[in-house]
Design an enzyme around this catalytic site. Structure first.
Site, PDB file in Angstrom:
ATOM      1  N   ALA A  62       0.840  -1.194   0.000  1.00 28.19           N
ATOM      2  CA  ALA A  62       0.000   0.000   0.000  1.00 28.19           C
ATOM      3  C   ALA A  62       0.878   1.248   0.000  1.00 28.19           C
ATOM      4  CB  ALA A  62      -0.914  -0.005   1.223  1.00 28.19           C
ATOM      5  N   GLU A 131       2.000  -6.056   7.308  1.00 23.81           N
ATOM      6  CA  GLU A 131       1.419  -4.887   7.955  1.00 23.81           C
ATOM      7  C   GLU A 131       1.751  -4.770   9.439  1.00 23.81           C
ATOM      8  OE1 GLU A 131      -1.149  -5.463   4.302  1.00 23.81           O
ATOM      9  OE2 GLU A 131      -0.074  -6.719   5.727  1.00 23.81           O
TER      10      GLU A 131
END
Length: 257
Positions: A62, A131
């Protein structure tokens, strides 16, 4: 389109992600993927979609710098939900979508790839959901799709360690269908795509619709819960530290608050 290049040949739409240097998954790129689906959905010349990345990566994650512009957990949850909706649309799309992965598919990049109907990988590619290294959790349904492919225990290991697996390992664990050399990846993927493109579009659409019934109600409940949790985690001090450490290219110091 700004971030996607589309070419159509022999019933196959080849869609290249072109957002240097790492094809990071921004909200703008996700919106373009949605518009691409609009474009090909009713185009009879397109029977199969192949999604791949230009440059060194499929998508290395991302857009972390975009995260720094988000001001609230609620806004972050909405960002997650918007991405989830596009990836769900991909997985339930009436035309097959194949991801051809080289270099790396990490974080949001892997979640994008898992939204495709199946994945063909370069043997040395890296696939993972790192993440937690940023004090965050996946937000585009990664926590729900990954265990469907690799099993609960391997998904837990990948999430909790942030360690990626190779393309060859991805095939072994069921996350990818085939692994090839970097040079063979796109030609082999295109061969398969063209084979599928010769099938009856009516039968292909029906087969894809039937596959959707393998997803239970709890899958969708989990996806919504993930978006909510994504926003809750985002406002923690650990998340701020993780994002800042990533930007400063240092090891984060998490304190549990």
């Amino acid at each position: 389109m700004e971030y996607l290049k589309i070419t159509i040949e022999d019933g196959v739409a080849t869609v290249a992600i072109d957002r240097p240097p790492a094809n990071a998954l921004s909200s703008g790129l996700i919106q373009e993927i949605d518009r691409m689906l609009d474009k090909v959905e009713n185009d009879e010349s397109v029977r199969v979609i192949v999604l791949h990345g230009e440059g060194k990566f499929f998508s290395a994650g991302a857009d972390i710098k975009e995260f720094t512009t988000v001001t609230s957990g609620e806004q972050f949850s909405k960002l997650a939900s918007a991405g989830q909706d596009v990836f769900e649309r991909m997985e339930s799309f009436n035309k097959p979508i194949i991801a051809a992965i080289h270099g790396a598919a990490l974080g949001g990049g892997l979640e994008l790839a898992m939204g495709c109907h199946f994945r063909i990988v370069a043997a040395k590619a890296k696939l993972g959901l790192p993440e937690l290294q940023l004090g965050l959790i996946p937000g585009f349904a990664g926590t729900q799709r990954l265990p469907r492919y690799v099993g609960m225990a391997k998904a837990a290991e990948m999430l909790l360690t942030s360690d990626p697996i190779t393309g060859e390992e991805a095939v072994r664990f069921g996350l990818a269908n085939h692994a090839y050399s970097d040079e063979e990846l796109l030609p082999k993927t295109m061969d398969m795509a063209k084979k599928i493109a010769k099938k009856s579009p009516i039968a292909v659409k029906a087969a894809l619709q039937m596959l959707q019934y393998t997803k239970t109600a709890s899958f969708y409940e989990g996806v919504k819960a993930e978006a909510d949790s994504f926003g809750e985690v985002f406002v923690s001090e650990d998340a701020k530290e993780g994002i800042q450490a990533f930007i400063e290219k240092r090891e984060p110091q998490f304190k549990g608050n």
